[in-house]
Design a protein around this motif. Structure first.
Motif, PDB file in Angstrom:
ATOM      1  N   ILE A  82       0.871  -1.192   0.000  1.00 43.08           N
ATOM      2  CA  ILE A  82       0.000   0.000   0.000  1.00 43.08           C
ATOM      3  C   ILE A  82       0.894   1.224   0.000  1.00 43.08           C
ATOM      4  CG2 ILE A  82      -1.746   1.287   1.264  1.00 43.08           C
ATOM      5  CD1 ILE A  82      -2.697  -1.338   2.433  1.00 43.08           C
ATOM      6  N   PHE A  83       0.719   2.071  -0.982  1.00 43.21           N
ATOM      7  CA  PHE A  83       1.561   3.254  -1.121  1.00 43.21           C
ATOM      8  C   PHE A  83       0.852   4.453  -0.543  1.00 43.21           C
ATOM      9  CE2 PHE A  83       2.892   0.361  -4.463  1.00 43.21           C
ATOM     10  CZ  PHE A  83       4.271   0.357  -4.297  1.00 43.21           C
ATOM     11  N   LYS A 273      -8.692   5.342 -14.570  1.00 38.87           N
ATOM     12  CA  LYS A 273      -8.488   4.391 -13.467  1.00 38.87           C
ATOM     13  C   LYS A 273      -7.331   3.448 -13.753  1.00 38.87           C
ATOM     14  CE  LYS A 273     -10.129   2.608  -9.605  1.00 38.87           C
ATOM     15  NZ  LYS A 273     -10.321   3.366  -8.368  1.00 38.87           N
ATOM     16  N   SER A 274      -7.265   3.034 -15.016  1.00 36.20           N
ATOM     17  CA  SER A 274      -6.207   2.086 -15.362  1.00 36.20           C
ATOM     18  C   SER A 274      -4.833   2.688 -15.271  1.00 36.20           C
ATOM     19  CB  SER A 274      -6.440   1.544 -16.779  1.00 36.20           C
ATOM     20  OG  SER A 274      -6.409   2.603 -17.704  1.00 36.20           O
ATOM     21  N   GLU A 275      -4.751   4.046 -15.316  1.00 34.95           N
ATOM     22  CA  GLU A 275      -3.461   4.704 -15.272  1.00 34.95           C
ATOM     23  C   GLU A 275      -3.106   5.185 -13.867  1.00 34.95           C
ATOM     24  OE1 GLU A 275      -3.869   7.861 -17.976  1.00 34.95           O
ATOM     25  OE2 GLU A 275      -3.921   6.608 -19.759  1.00 34.95           O
ATOM     26  N   GLU A 276      -3.986   4.875 -12.906  1.00 34.47           N
ATOM     27  CA  GLU A 276      -3.825   5.470 -11.591  1.00 34.47           C
ATOM     28  C   GLU A 276      -2.467   5.137 -10.975  1.00 34.47           C
ATOM     29  OE1 GLU A 276      -4.846   7.801  -8.521  1.00 34.47           O
ATOM     30  OE2 GLU A 276      -6.097   7.436 -10.266  1.00 34.47           O
ATOM     31  N   TYR A 277      -2.056   3.889 -11.157  1.00 37.42           N
ATOM     32  CA  TYR A 277      -0.820   3.474 -10.495  1.00 37.42           C
ATOM     33  C   TYR A 277       0.250   3.050 -11.508  1.00 37.42           C
ATOM     34  CZ  TYR A 277      -3.651   3.523  -6.324  1.00 37.42           C
ATOM     35  OH  TYR A 277      -4.475   3.909  -5.309  1.00 37.42           O
ATOM     36  N   ASN A 278       0.141   3.513 -12.719  1.00 36.69           N
ATOM     37  CA  ASN A 278       1.137   3.146 -13.719  1.00 36.69           C
ATOM     38  C   ASN A 278       2.517   3.689 -13.369  1.00 36.69           C
ATOM     39  OD1 ASN A 278      -0.720   1.758 -15.126  1.00 36.69           O
ATOM     40  ND2 ASN A 278      -0.860   3.149 -16.873  1.00 36.69           N
ATOM     41  N   ILE A 279       2.526   4.831 -12.671  1.00 35.67           N
ATOM     42  CA  ILE A 279       3.823   5.441 -12.394  1.00 35.67           C
ATOM     43  C   ILE A 279       4.505   4.830 -11.180  1.00 35.67           C
ATOM     44  CG2 ILE A 279       3.061   7.616 -13.377  1.00 35.67           C
ATOM     45  CD1 ILE A 279       2.705   8.659 -10.541  1.00 35.67           C
ATOM     46  N   ILE A 280       3.793   3.939 -10.537  1.00 34.68           N
ATOM     47  CA  ILE A 280       4.366   3.344  -9.326  1.00 34.68           C
ATOM     48  C   ILE A 280       5.237   2.137  -9.714  1.00 34.68           C
ATOM     49  CG2 ILE A 280       3.826   2.256  -7.132  1.00 34.68           C
ATOM     50  CD1 ILE A 280       1.235   3.793  -7.115  1.00 34.68           C
ATOM     51  N   CYS A 281       6.392   2.108  -9.278  1.00 32.69           N
ATOM     52  CA  CYS A 281       7.282   0.972  -9.539  1.00 32.69           C
ATOM     53  C   CYS A 281       7.888   0.500  -8.212  1.00 32.69           C
ATOM     54  CB  CYS A 281       8.374   1.324 -10.542  1.00 32.69           C
ATOM     55  SG  CYS A 281       9.307   2.799 -10.109  1.00 32.69           S
ATOM     56  N   THR A 282       8.321  -0.735  -8.222  1.00 28.70           N
ATOM     57  CA  THR A 282       8.734  -1.338  -6.960  1.00 28.70           C
ATOM     58  C   THR A 282       9.953  -0.675  -6.368  1.00 28.70           C
ATOM     59  OG1 THR A 282      10.009  -2.967  -8.182  1.00 28.70           O
ATOM     60  CG2 THR A 282       7.749  -3.535  -7.628  1.00 28.70           C
ATOM     61  N   ILE A 287       9.621   5.967  -1.004  1.00 28.92           N
ATOM     62  CA  ILE A 287      10.195   7.275  -1.315  1.00 28.92           C
ATOM     63  C   ILE A 287       9.074   8.311  -1.382  1.00 28.92           C
ATOM     64  CG2 ILE A 287      11.455   8.630  -3.024  1.00 28.92           C
ATOM     65  CD1 ILE A 287      12.927   6.125  -3.819  1.00 28.92           C
ATOM     66  N   THR A 288       9.294   9.441  -0.754  1.00 22.09           N
ATOM     67  CA  THR A 288       8.342  10.549  -0.807  1.00 22.09           C
ATOM     68  C   THR A 288       8.902  11.643  -1.705  1.00 22.09           C
ATOM     69  OG1 THR A 288       7.538  10.083   1.409  1.00 22.09           O
ATOM     70  CG2 THR A 288       7.113  12.288   0.518  1.00 22.09           C
ATOM     71  N   PHE A 289       8.121  12.029  -2.722  1.00 20.67           N
ATOM     72  CA  PHE A 289       8.557  13.041  -3.670  1.00 20.67           C
ATOM     73  C   PHE A 289       8.011  14.400  -3.262  1.00 20.67           C
ATOM     74  CE2 PHE A 289       8.784   9.147  -6.144  1.00 20.67           C
ATOM     75  CZ  PHE A 289       9.990   9.285  -6.793  1.00 20.67           C
ATOM     76  N   LYS A 373       3.690   9.808  -7.202  1.00 15.56           N
ATOM     77  CA  LYS A 373       3.043   8.769  -6.385  1.00 15.56           C
ATOM     78  C   LYS A 373       2.731   9.274  -4.988  1.00 15.56           C
ATOM     79  CE  LYS A 373       6.693   6.373  -3.900  1.00 15.56           C
ATOM     80  NZ  LYS A 373       5.945   6.375  -2.665  1.00 15.56           N
ATOM     81  N   SER A 374       3.393  10.351  -4.584  1.00 16.32           N
ATOM     82  CA  SER A 374       3.189  10.876  -3.238  1.00 16.32           C
ATOM     83  C   SER A 374       2.003  11.827  -3.180  1.00 16.32           C
ATOM     84  CB  SER A 374       4.452  11.598  -2.761  1.00 16.32           C
ATOM     85  OG  SER A 374       5.556  10.733  -2.806  1.00 16.32           O
ATOM     86  N   LYS A 375       1.972  12.736  -4.114  1.00 23.64           N
ATOM     87  CA  LYS A 375       0.928  13.763  -4.100  1.00 23.64           C
ATOM     88  C   LYS A 375       0.934  14.461  -5.436  1.00 23.64           C
ATOM     89  CE  LYS A 375       4.114  16.934  -1.746  1.00 23.64           C
ATOM     90  NZ  LYS A 375       4.305  17.825  -0.571  1.00 23.64           N
ATOM     91  N   TYR A 376       0.240  15.591  -5.503  1.00 20.81           N
ATOM     92  CA  TYR A 376       0.211  16.335  -6.746  1.00 20.81           C
ATOM     93  C   TYR A 376       0.338  17.818  -6.413  1.00 20.81           C
ATOM     94  CZ  TYR A 376      -4.571  17.722  -5.653  1.00 20.81           C
ATOM     95  OH  TYR A 376      -5.680  18.267  -5.052  1.00 20.81           O
ATOM     96  N   GLU A 377       0.788  18.594  -7.388  1.00 20.64           N
ATOM     97  CA  GLU A 377       0.870  20.041  -7.287  1.00 20.64           C
ATOM     98  C   GLU A 377       0.210  20.645  -8.520  1.00 20.64           C
ATOM     99  OE1 GLU A 377       1.841  22.089  -4.981  1.00 20.64           O
ATOM    100  OE2 GLU A 377       2.502  20.540  -3.569  1.00 20.64           O
ATOM    101  N   THR A 378      -0.429  21.785  -8.337  1.00 18.99           N
ATOM    102  CA  THR A 378      -1.094  22.460  -9.460  1.00 18.99           C
ATOM    103  C   THR A 378      -0.652  23.906  -9.511  1.00 18.99           C
ATOM    104  OG1 THR A 378      -3.008  23.039  -8.091  1.00 18.99           O
ATOM    105  CG2 THR A 378      -3.126  20.975  -9.340  1.00 18.99           C
TER     106      THR A 378
END
Length: 1458
Positions: A82-83, A273-282, A287-289, A373-378
């Protein structure tokens, strides 16, 4: 203002630098200041970091495994970790582990910094990428050092661990849908509490709803931000703080409201939805960005046809080569996709959006969203697109947002939005063009321009694709074409849906849904035929195909019928339509039609469908009304926030256009070229320092509304707080001391001038000691905020000097402190008089009045305070100008001041008194301008139909945070036992539960967050009595009467009983009663009730003796009743009965010729007597006969019936004219008689009126000197022989002798005094007798007056008519001629009159009179006869006097002489 983020902050967050963290600001400053850095330093720093890691005392953690084991340690599968991406979530370490991590991190950070400092001397040019990475690392190290230091501080033995505590709790909010809301709280505790947010007791996970929630924690301040609220966000939110000492929670509610009638829009999905976790890699697990957007794009302005690029630099820490964030661009919260209109590029550290060909559709709020994967900025900014220059001067701007809807096989509806620029003249309409895909030829779809922003295009070829564009036209010419629409295919919607859909997976089953239809089947009736759209230009029909249609395809015929007829006419006779849609043109506007549809195929034409209801051709959609009040608010140096009231009763509203004009230019320019749907907008690109006015127009498909009223002028400059709606308040000011004892002081201060757009939640007081003029360190006086503007600072030292400062706090945070106060000595006050009052507030400001509120002094003095004095002065006046408002002290903490002059600015202060005297004055208020602001309303007291008494107050200038606060005697009402308050929208009602004497007082209502909207109402004992009486009348209503029951006589002597009710409904009932007996409609009684006027009447033809008594009208209307009675008995009844009989007789008389005015007489100024009467209802055959004493006399030769007045003139009235005069009118309808008695007294009255006219015409007495003596005379306009005249001398009647004579010559009455003596001196008078008071003319003849009169007479002798040499003849022979001559003179030329026996002679053949050369007068009798004997006279007169001469003529016969 609302607790949520308003529209202009939500869409312009890039202006609020407060959104950036301190770390980001540091990174930006370092990035901008350092152009190069040392690569070797970076490498050395990296080695130092690795070394520090090796030296760290933290034990190695076991490598995480993702294998799932059973009890026997057999691998049974994989576990997906769980990320958790946000730093707000707990690390998962225990308290001991977390302490070790912090300690080791601090050691490593100090070592790295020391090593980095040694290596900084070596410099080497590096790339921007390396510089940004090093900046991010320094930010991280600084943060670790700070946390480590804080950790060691709190681990000090002197520090006490304590459970979490909420210093500032989150507060509830009510927001509009699609707005943002932020919940804040401040938590203290040691160890640092772990904070978790819950919604309805469910943990909030930001990554489960990307873009929806944002959690932040910084220095014990925690916040939850909810983006674009919807109904599902209405809930109870809980924030829980927990550490090893305990757990504490706080609650807040959020209520999301929706504007009535607004259509819900789905929120844009940030990513699939299918792209929600595409950027997550093992390898990124754990790591917190940290993402920071720098060098962003600002508000941009472009023009149609230009190219524009938007870009921003993105710093992501740590920087991993194989990891790339998700970069997305939004316009007005709609995700943009790459197209020919917009290109997107990501270079690894910079995101760019290029708009290749600007159109007005590109205008809007652009948002760059960087998701890790940590959060987003706008990051957001607005882009404005202006119209390109028109090809023809004065032509309108191009339409925009051309879209195709309801596309079918041969039909599509094209919609668009009207442009903001009309070119200076109204737009006449629009032309729609189409172009088949694959060609470049544009063809016009409509021959005449259409005003409706929607048009059905028919005649498309099935299977082909089209694009559309729209052009606007006005009297100057055609606009540029709009941007082309998306490609639309002319095909069946079902086929289009099948093409877009995906095939279902094979299930191995074949399901037959229906039997294959046979060929050659005539189709059935179309279903569900309806009119979907109707305008004055066209009508659109839609229907569904029939169930029975045969194997082949079907087409349709459309028929129409004028409403009221049975004649059906086929519209498309030549070509049937393929689509179940059809647009009919060329219909007569205003006529009603019915429609039906038939299906056809090769087998034939089917039965018609059911006909539609009659539809009238005309626009069903009205142009929206003008928006309401426009309010501009300062924002930045180049922008203004404009808000307005929504257009009322607007259907299918598209949006609003805002226009701005520099004051005095009268030239409005559009602020936006794309309609906005909200009622708030930021107008950018304004000139700093200029004053602007704004106006707003609403639009829908029917057109643009009228412009709203212009706003008030506003100068463009930055607002306090930089335009941020919720900013920290400005510093308080005016710090003063209210009381001082040995170890404490009570301070007071004034509220900040700007509260930051949100309510002030409290104040913080700091103090410092001043030793020998040197201030010390500031110390906190209160840990928890205080709500009052007064606070006692304790634990001070006696006889020490102190300074104070105050800070205000609201939901946005704690503001900056005030300036230090003056230096105060902490010593106990011992004065006998009280201290100064404090907290002065001014409210209810009007042109001539205001209310001053204040609080009593904290220091009472030797005795309690027993009164207050109010002082006033003009704001710019000297201190000596202070003067008292009240002579006697008042006991209340408020006072209404009524001595103001409109337009003057005042300040006020208050002094308190006790038995010892009057104390020190308070600090003066801020200057107050005496004026009644526009839109000011007052409290209105209302009593409803049930007798409920309420006070009502309305305010039109509300903000989302505004509240109505009701007070009694200026103390807020918190107990609802006496009054119930209900507020809805901009109105608030305070209802008395049971009005009584306990409720007497002054009631006021104030609206917070407004410009002083407030009013008051005084409920006195007299007012209480009136309200209770009015309430009783409403509970037990009485029908009000304008008039009580009355009686009047009408034509023919009818008797009308009537009254008028002031207010009665059509359901009212009337009962007519006479002597307790009910009356009903019949021959005798005629009743009538006019429901419109409320007049109730009953009519009787006549009154009989049995009708004497009491008449009553009884009224009933619902529960309201009333009655009115009239008593007709005794003399009143008899008089009314007699008058009724007389009027009935008079009516019968007037059916024939009759006298309107009976016979009377009139004396003219010439003393002629005219007998006259006025007649009516006469005709040509009517005869009028005059009689005197029964004998007919001749009247007018012909009656003038149009004038209706008959006259008989008596020229020279005398005694022979006395008698009884009568006139008779008669014809075949009857006759009428009028009589006038002119005998005895009647004749005397007439003659007296004649004499009165003669007397009034007399001239003043004059004196004339003659040869014989003195003559006194007066002229009259007419002389009658019956006139009685008396001459007086010295108030005694004159006895006439030979020496004193009187007489009349023509119209001259004279008195001759021959040889006057001294005795003749005195006052002379002539008295005219008219039977009443008479009239006297007087003259003085005595002393000098006599000499003067005589001298005047001699002086005027040359002017007075004068005659000489009159030839007289005593005897004249019969049949001879007689000639008399006389020389006359006078100036002006005198008038000559010859008299015979005192009567004027008229010149004829017998008498010949001449005047030659104005001097020679001659009188000739051609043939003398015996009748010529008599006394003759010549009378000459002008305005200066009269002269006469007499002679006698005697005629004799010659024979007799012999």
């Amino acid at each position: 203002m609302s607790g949520s983020t308003p529209f202009y902050q939500k869409h312009h967050r890039h202006y609020d630098r407060g959104y950036r963290s301190k770390e980001l600001e540091s990174a930006v400053s370092q990035y901008q200041s350092s152009s190069s850095s040392s690569y070797a330093a970076r490498r050395s720093s990296s080695r130092a970091s690795a070394s520090a890691s090796r030296l760290s005392p933290m034990p190695k953690r076991a490598k995480p495994t993702y294998l799932a084991m059973d009890k026997e340690n057999q691998i049974i599968g994989y576990v997906v970790p769980i990320f958790r991406g946000s730093q707000e979530y707990a690390s998962g370490f225990s308290d001991t582990e977390e302490a070790r991590v912090k300690e080791s991190a601090g050691y490593m950070a100090r070592r790295n910094l020391f090593t980095s400092g040694l290596e900084m001397e070596r410099t080497e040019q590096t790339s921007r990428k390396v510089s940004m990475r090093e900046s991010a690392e320094r930010i991280s190290l600084s943060k670790r050092i700070y946390e480590n230091e804080e950790h060691h501080k709190r681990m000090n033995k002197d520090s006490l661990m304590h459970a979490p505590e909420f210093v500032i709790k989150p507060r509830s909010h009510t927001v509009w849908e699609k707005q943002c809301v932020r919940l804040h709280c401040t938590v203290s505790g040691w160890p640092d509490p772990r904070v978790v947010w819950y919604k309805n007791n469910v943990t909030i996970d930001p990554m489960a709803h990307p873009g929806k929630y944002k959690l932040e924690s910084s220095y014990n301040v925690h916040s939850l931000e909810i983006n674009r609220c919807d109904f599902d966000d209405t809930a109870q939110y809980r924030v829980s703080a927990m550490n090893s000492k305990g757990e504490l929670s706080s609650f807040a509610s959020i209520v999301v409201k929706r504007f009535k009638g607004e259509v819900e829009e789905a929120l844009p999905m940030p990513r699939r939805k299918s792209e929600e976790y595409n950027i997550i890699c093992t390898h990124t697990y754990g790591i917190t960005f940290d993402t920071h957007i720098v060098d962003g794009f600002g508000v941009s302005f472009g023009r149609e046809g230009e190219t524009m690029s938007l870009g921003a630099t993105v710093i992501i820490s740590p920087n991993l080569a194989r990891y790339q964030p998700e970069v997305q661009w939004y316009r007005d919260d709609v995700l943009l996709q790459p197209s020919k209109w917009c290109h997107m590029h990501w270079s690894g550290d910079k995101a760019t959006l290029t708009l290749t060909h600007l159109n007005k559709e590109d205008e809007g709020l652009y948002t760059l969203r960087i998701t890790t994967k940590s959060k987003y900025e706008t990051y957001s900014a607005y882009v404005f697109v202006r119209d390109a220059d028109a090809e023809v001067e004065g032509a309108p701007g191009a339409p925009l947002d051309v879209k195709c809807q309801d596309a079918n096989k041969d039909y599509v509806i094209v919609t668009w939005k009207q442009p903001a620029v009309d070119g200076g003249s109204s737009i006449l309409g629009y032309f729609v063009d189409r172009c088949e895909v694959g060609t470049t030829h544009w063809s016009q779809c409509n021959d005449t321009p259409i005003k409706f922003a929607r048009f059905p295009v028919t005649g498309l070829v099935e299977g082909r694709s089209y694009t559309f564009r729209v052009r606007a036209v006005n009297k100057s010419g055609m606009s540029r074409p709009s941007r082309v629409s998306e490609v639309v295919a002319a095909m069946d919607p079902a086929d289009r849906a099948r093409m877009r859909g995906t095939s279902a997976p094979w299930t191995g089953q074949i399901i037959v849904t229906e039997e294959e239809p046979a060929e050659g089947v005539v189709p059935g009736k179309p279903k569900e035929l309806e009119v979907t759209e109707a305008t004055k230009n066209y009508v659109v029909l839609s229907w569904k195909p029939p169930g029975e249609r045969g194997h082949e395809g079907i087409m349709y015929y459309v028929e129409k019928c004028v409403s009221g007829t049975d004649s059906w006419q086929r519209v498309n006779t030549e070509i049937p339509v393929k689509s179940p849609r059809f647009a009919l043109f060329d219909l007569a506007e205003g006529k009603a039609y019915s429609f039906r549809v038939r299906c056809c195929n090769s087998a034939g034409v089917g039965e018609p469908s059911e006909a539609t209801e009659a539809t009238t051709v005309g626009d069903k959609l009205d142009i929206p009304s003008a928006p309401g009040r426009v309010v501009p608010t300062r924002n930045t140096d180049t922008s203004v926030v404009v808000s307005w009231e929504a257009s009322r009763h607007a259907k299918e509203l598209v949006g609003y256009y805002i226009e701005a004009s520099i004051v005095g230019s009268n030239k409005f320019e559009p602020c936006n070229n794309k309609p906005v749907k909200g009622t708030r907008f930021i107008c950018h690109g304004l000139a700093t320092g200029e004053s602007y006015v704004f106006r707003v127009k609403a639009l829908n498909a029917a057109g643009l509304s009228e412009c709203s009223q212009e706003s008030e002028a506003i100068e463009v400059k930055a607002a306090i707080g930089g335009g941020i709606p919720h900013a920290s308040p400005t510093p308080p000011y005016g710090i003063s001391v209210l009381e001082c004892v040995r170890d404490s002081m009570v301070l007071a201060w004034k509220q900040p001038t700007f509260i930051g757009g949100a309510d002030i939640t409290g104040y913080f007081v700091d103090y410092r000691e001043v030793i020998n003029g040197v201030p010390g360190t500031w110390h906190e006086a209160n840990v928890k905020s205080v709500s009052d503007r007064a606070y006692r600072v304790s634990d001070l030292k006696e006889n020490r000097k102190y300074q104070f400062q105050v800070r205000a706090a609201n939901m946005a945070g704690v503001g900056i402190p005030s300036l230090p106060s003056g230096t105060f000595v902490c010593e106990e006050w011992t004065i006998a008089v009280p201290g100064p009052p404090h907290d002065l507030q001014v409210t209810e400001v009007r042109a001539n009045t205001l209310v001053l509120l204040y609080k009593p002094p904290v220091y009472q003095g030797r005795d309690p305070v027993n009164g207050f004095y109010i002082d006033i002065k003009e704001a710019d006046a000297e201190e000596e100008a202070w003067r008292g408002v009240n002579e006697k002290a008042i006991l209340t903490n408020y006072m209404k001041i009524k001595i103001l002059k409109e337009g003057e600015t005042y300040v006020f202060r208050v002094r308190a008194q006790n038995k010892a005297g009057v104390g020190k004055a308070s600090e003066p208020t801020e200057p107050v301008l005496a004026e009644t602001k526009p839109g000011t309303t007052e409290i209105v007291v209302d009593v409803d139909d049930d007798g409920v008494i309420s006070m009502n107050f309305a305010c039109s200038n509300l903000t989302p945070d505004s509240k109505f606060v009701w007070s009694k005697n200026y103390e807020e009402i918190t107990d609802d036992t006496r009054i119930t308050v209900a507020t809805s929208g901009g109105k608030s009602k305070a209802t008395f539960n049971m009005l009584a004497e306990d409720d007497i007082g002054i009631y006021s209502c104030a609206v917070t967050h407004t410009d002083g909207a407030c009013s008051s109402y005084t409920l006195s004992a007299e007012e209480l009595k009136k309200l209770l009486e009015l309430s009783h009348d409403h509970k037990f209503p009485v029908i009000p009467l304008k008039t009580e029951l009355a009686v009047e006589l009408q034509e023919k002597g009818r008797i009308r009983f009537w009254l008028q009710a002031e207010k009665i409904s059509a359901n009212g009932k009337i009962e007519y009663v006479f002597n307790d007996n009910s009356l009903s409609q019949g021959e005798k009684y005629k009743m009538n009730f006019n429901k419109d006027t409320g007049v109730i009447e009953m009519i009787m033809e006549s009154l009989l003796p049995e009708d004497e008594g009491t008449f009553t009208f009884q009224l009933q209307d619902g529960k309201a009743t009333n009655q009115s009675s009239l008593v007709l008995i005794g003399d009143v009844f008899k008089g009314l009965q007699k008058e009724s009989a007389f009027m009935r007789k008079e009516w019968h008389r007037k059916q024939g010729p009759h006298f309107v005015e009976y016979l009377s007489y009139e004396v003219t100024p010439e003393c002629c007597v005219i007998l006259k009467c006025k007649v009516g209802n006469i005709k040509k055959e009517t005869v009028a006969l005059w009689y005197k004493d029964g004998r007919e006399v001749k009247g007018d030769e012909k009656l003038t019936f149009t004038e209706g007045v008959l006259k008989l003139e008596i020229a020279q009235i005398s005694k022979k004219d006395a008698g009884v005069y009568e006139i008779v009118l008669k014809d075949d309808r009857g006759q009428d008689t009028s009589t006038l008695n002119l005998t005895e007294q009647g004749f005397r009255d007439l003659m007296n009126e004649v004499f009165s006219n003669i007397a009034n015409s007399s001239t003043a007495l004059k004196i004339q000197s003659t040869d014989e003596g003195i003559r006194l005379y007066s002229f009259v306009s007419y002389y009658n022989e019956a006139l009685q005249v008396t001459w007086h001398h010295k108030d005694s009647a004159i006895a006439f002798t030979d020496r004193i004579k009187s007489g009349v010559v023509g119209e001259q009455l004279w008195l001759q005094i021959t040889e006057p003596t001294e005795k003749d001196k005195g006052k002379y008078a002539i008295e005219f007798h008219d039977g009443k008071g008479g009239l006297k003319r007087t003259v003085e003849l005595s002393g000098q007056g006599e000499a003067t009169a005589e001298a005047a007479a001699i002086a005027e002798r040359s002017k007075v008519p004068f005659r000489t040499h009159l030839i007289m003849c005593d005897l004249v022979s019969l049949h001879q001629a007689l000639n008399l001559t006389c020389n006359i003179s006078g100036e002006p030329l005198p008038e000559v009159v010859w008299l015979k026996n005192e009567r004027e002679i008229v010149s004829d053949g017998h008498y010949v009179m001449k005047l030659e050369a104005g001097k020679y007068a001659s009188f000739t009798i051609t043939t003398v006869n015996t009748a010529d004997s008599g006394k003759y006279s010549i009378l000459v007169k002008n305005k200066y006097g009269t002269e006469s001469a007499d002679f006698t003529v005697s005629v004799f016969s010659p024979d007799s002489k012999k």
